[in-house]
Design an enzyme around this catalytic site. Structure first.
Site, short mmCIF file in Angstrom:
data_model
loop_
_atom_site.label_atom_id
_atom_site.label_comp_id
_atom_site.label_asym_id
_atom_site.label_seq_id
_atom_site.Cartn_x
_atom_site.Cartn_y
_atom_site.Cartn_z
CG ASP A 1 117.91 67.37 -40.17
OD1 ASP A 1 118.84 66.86 -40.84
OD2 ASP A 1 116.90 67.61 -41.23
CE LYS B 1 121.03 65.58 -47.97
NZ LYS B 1 120.21 65.79 -49.50
CG LEU C 1 116.98 51.60 -31.78
CD1 LEU C 1 117.72 51.02 -33.08
CD2 LEU C 1 116.44 52.97 -32.57
N1 LIG Z 1 120.06 65.06 -43.20
C1 LIG Z 1 119.74 64.37 -43.41
O1 LIG Z 1 120.48 63.85 -44.45
C2 LIG Z 1 118.01 63.69 -42.97
C3 LIG Z 1 117.90 62.40 -43.37
C4 LIG Z 1 116.71 61.31 -43.55
C5 LIG Z 1 116.11 62.21 -42.65
N2 LIG Z 1 116.92 63.69 -42.06
C6 LIG Z 1 115.32 64.54 -41.23
O2 LIG Z 1 114.98 63.34 -39.93
C7 LIG Z 1 113.69 63.49 -39.78
C8 LIG Z 1 112.73 62.81 -39.31
O3 LIG Z 1 113.74 61.49 -38.01
P1 LIG Z 1 113.10 61.34 -36.94
O4 LIG Z 1 112.01 59.80 -37.98
O5 LIG Z 1 114.67 60.43 -36.41
O6 LIG Z 1 112.08 62.27 -36.48
P2 LIG Z 1 112.14 63.13 -34.80
O7 LIG Z 1 113.39 63.42 -34.45
O8 LIG Z 1 110.94 63.48 -35.10
O9 LIG Z 1 111.65 61.48 -33.75
C9 LIG Z 1 110.59 60.91 -34.12
C10 LIG Z 1 109.95 60.35 -32.85
O10 LIG Z 1 110.73 59.25 -32.18
C11 LIG Z 1 110.52 59.82 -30.43
N3 LIG Z 1 112.10 59.82 -30.36
C12 LIG Z 1 113.23 59.81 -30.47
N4 LIG Z 1 114.28 59.07 -29.76
C13 LIG Z 1 113.19 58.45 -29.00
C14 LIG Z 1 113.96 56.97 -28.25
N5 LIG Z 1 115.22 57.34 -27.81
N6 LIG Z 1 112.95 57.01 -27.88
C15 LIG Z 1 111.81 56.88 -27.20
N7 LIG Z 1 111.48 58.03 -28.62
C16 LIG Z 1 112.54 58.75 -29.45
C17 LIG Z 1 111.47 61.42 -31.32
O11 LIG Z 1 110.63 62.79 -29.47
C18 LIG Z 1 109.92 62.24 -31.41
O12 LIG Z 1 108.79 62.05 -31.33
C19 LIG Z 1 112.83 64.33 -40.92
O13 LIG Z 1 112.61 65.93 -40.50
C20 LIG Z 1 113.79 64.26 -41.73
O14 LIG Z 1 113.44 65.71 -42.88
C21 LIG Z 1 117.29 64.53 -42.71
#
Ligand SMILES: NC(=O)c1ccc[n+]([C@@H]2O[C@H](COP(=O)([O-])OP(=O)(O)OC[C@H]3O[C@@H](n4cnc5c(N)ncnc54)[C@H](O)[C@@H]3O)[C@@H](O)[C@H]2O)c1
Length: 394
Positions: A106, A139, A167
């Site tokens: 984002d 987005k 993952l």
């Molecule tokens: N733009 C859009 O259409 C859209 C859609 C859905 C969600 N979002 C946004 O996405 C965000 C949620 O995304 P998220 O759940 O990925 O959150 P995030 O980016 O905060 O990641 C979650 C956690 O995982 C860790 N992490 C990331 N990749 C990793 C990996 N490979 N190994 C270990 N740890 C890892 C990060 O450091 C963080 O602590 C929210 O801000 C939400 O609003 C946006």
């Protein structure tokens, strides 16, 4: 003057994308110079591999490692990215790459929109939420003035590279949060996807999406394909302001805000899906048995279906805010069965009494969860899916 344009982007599924033998990232980037914006939390596991990859295939790329979290999802962080792009002397066709979860994707989307009035950007989403949702759409947004995703943009990426291998290092609760977005698209479009997730979700989470072998990638590809189909109909949300992919996204943003972002995105979406499904039942769109099945699936996957933050006031507030966002229409997505859904178009379709009765249904299911409804049997193999979906955007 006709200003319409057509933008297309590839969503490529690959594995081991930081192996220098894998050309996928360099091919997608298509530029000699750029800046990789990396979630700093990935450093220990991935920085050395990223540096090796860049040295071999993209030597003109810089790296910016950032602290990334919901609290850092601000214009301040976007400006840090813009400053790094300026320091790197990026020109108009040079590329930003997001390597991280939904927050990183984002942030990069917003920064790419601003720098020189628009740099191309590529996402390499590393969480499940980002691989099936945040990282694959148009987005970008940051939180502002207490409002979740209050400032943002609709800017298509130049490409998306999805590698389920990332993952392996994601914490189980974050994977469970990602399952919510997969279940979301399954509940409105594909009962087989829901059944496969229900049957195998636990093992997928416990194994970092590696077991059963190959299944994680196939279910991710199927989720992406469904999501892109939903987005492609109205990618800039200009026409109808109603999309099945918004299931679970009416109340969830407000609940996330109220929790101070202690609720993960997928957890808030799961609570919203439970509530919307109970509203569907209350308004005669969904049977009791189907509601029980949906709630059981969510609980079975380890997702929450209720929170104390879901008060009458907060839910009404969320519906009104959503209606303002959707040009006066509520367009609440409600399931009509597992795999199908419709919309409740008007705010007046869901009154306080409906919300209260819906919450009671969920509470009684949550307290009776020792005897969950029978879960739908999973097909042996999920529907085959194109591993290289491409979406065309009007
Ligand atoms: N733009 C859009 O259409 C859209 C859609 C859905 C969600 N979002 C946004 O996405 C965000 C949620 O995304 P998220 O759940 O990925 O959150 P995030 O980016 O905060 O990641 C979650 C956690 O995982 C860790 N992490 C990331 N990749 C990793 C990996 N490979 N190994 C270990 N740890 C890892 C990060 O450091 C963080 O602590 C929210 O801000 C939400 O609003 C946006």
């Amino acid at each position: 003057m006709d200003c319409s344009t057509v933008r297309r982007f590839d969503v490529v599924l690959s594995s081991d994308v930081l192996d220098p033998h894998n050309p996928a990232l360099a091919d997608l980037v298509g530029s000699d110079r750029g800046l990789v914006v990396m979630d700093g939390a990935l450093g220990a596991a991935y920085r050395a591999r990223l540096d090796r990859y860049l040295a071999t295939r993209l030597p003109g790329f810089h790296v910016l490692s950032l602290a990334v979290s919901e609290q850092h999802k601000t214009m301040g962080t976007v400006l840090d990215i813009c400053a790094a792009a300026q320091d790197a002397g990026l020109a108009r066709r040079e590329v930003l790459v997001a390597l991280g979860g939904g927050v990183c994707c984002d942030l990069v989307s917003v920064a790419a929109t601003l720098v020189r009035r628009g740099l191309p950007y590529v996402t390499v989403p590393t969480t499940l939420v980002a691989q099936v949702d945040a990282g694959i759409g148009l987005k970008g947004a940051v939180n502002f003035g207490g409002g979740k995703n209050y400032l943002g943009c609709f800017t298509p990426p130049a490409g998306v590279l999805v590698d389920p291998d990332f993952l392996r290092t994601v914490q189980p609760p974050e994977l469970v949060s990602g399952l919510a977005e997969m279940v979301k698209i399954g509940l409105v479009r594909d009962a087989d996807l829901v059944a496969a997730l229900t049957a195998h979700g636990g093992r997928l989470v416990a194994s970092g999406f590696t077991q059963p072998a190959g299944l994680g990638a196939r279910l991710i590809a199927r989720s992406i394909q469904l999501m892109l189909e939903e987005l492609a109909a109205d990618p800039y949300e200009e026409f109808e302001l109603r999309r099945l992919a918004d299931f679970g996204h009416t109340f969830s943003g407000r609940l996330e805000e109220l929790s101070g972002y202690a609720l993960r995105h997928g957890e808030a979406v799961a609570i919203d899906m439970a509530l919307s499904s109970a509203v569907a039942c209350e308004t005669g769109h969904l049977t009791d048995a189907a509601l029980a099945e949906i709630l059981s699936v969510l609980l079975h996957l380890g997702l929450p279906i209720t929170t104390d933050l879901a008060t009458e006031a907060s839910l009404l507030d969320a519906m009104r805010a959503t209606a303002r966002h959707r040009a006066g229409a509520l367009n609440l997505v409600v399931p009509t069965a597992v795999g199908a859904a419709t919309f409740l178009p008007k705010l007046s379709d869901v009154d306080v009494g409906t919300l209260a009765r819906a919450r009671r249904r969920i509470d009684s299911h949550a307290s009776a969860q020792l005897q969950p409804a029978p879960l739908r049997p999973a097909p042996l193999e999920p529907a085959p899916s194109d591993l290289r979906p491409t979406v065309g955007l009007p």
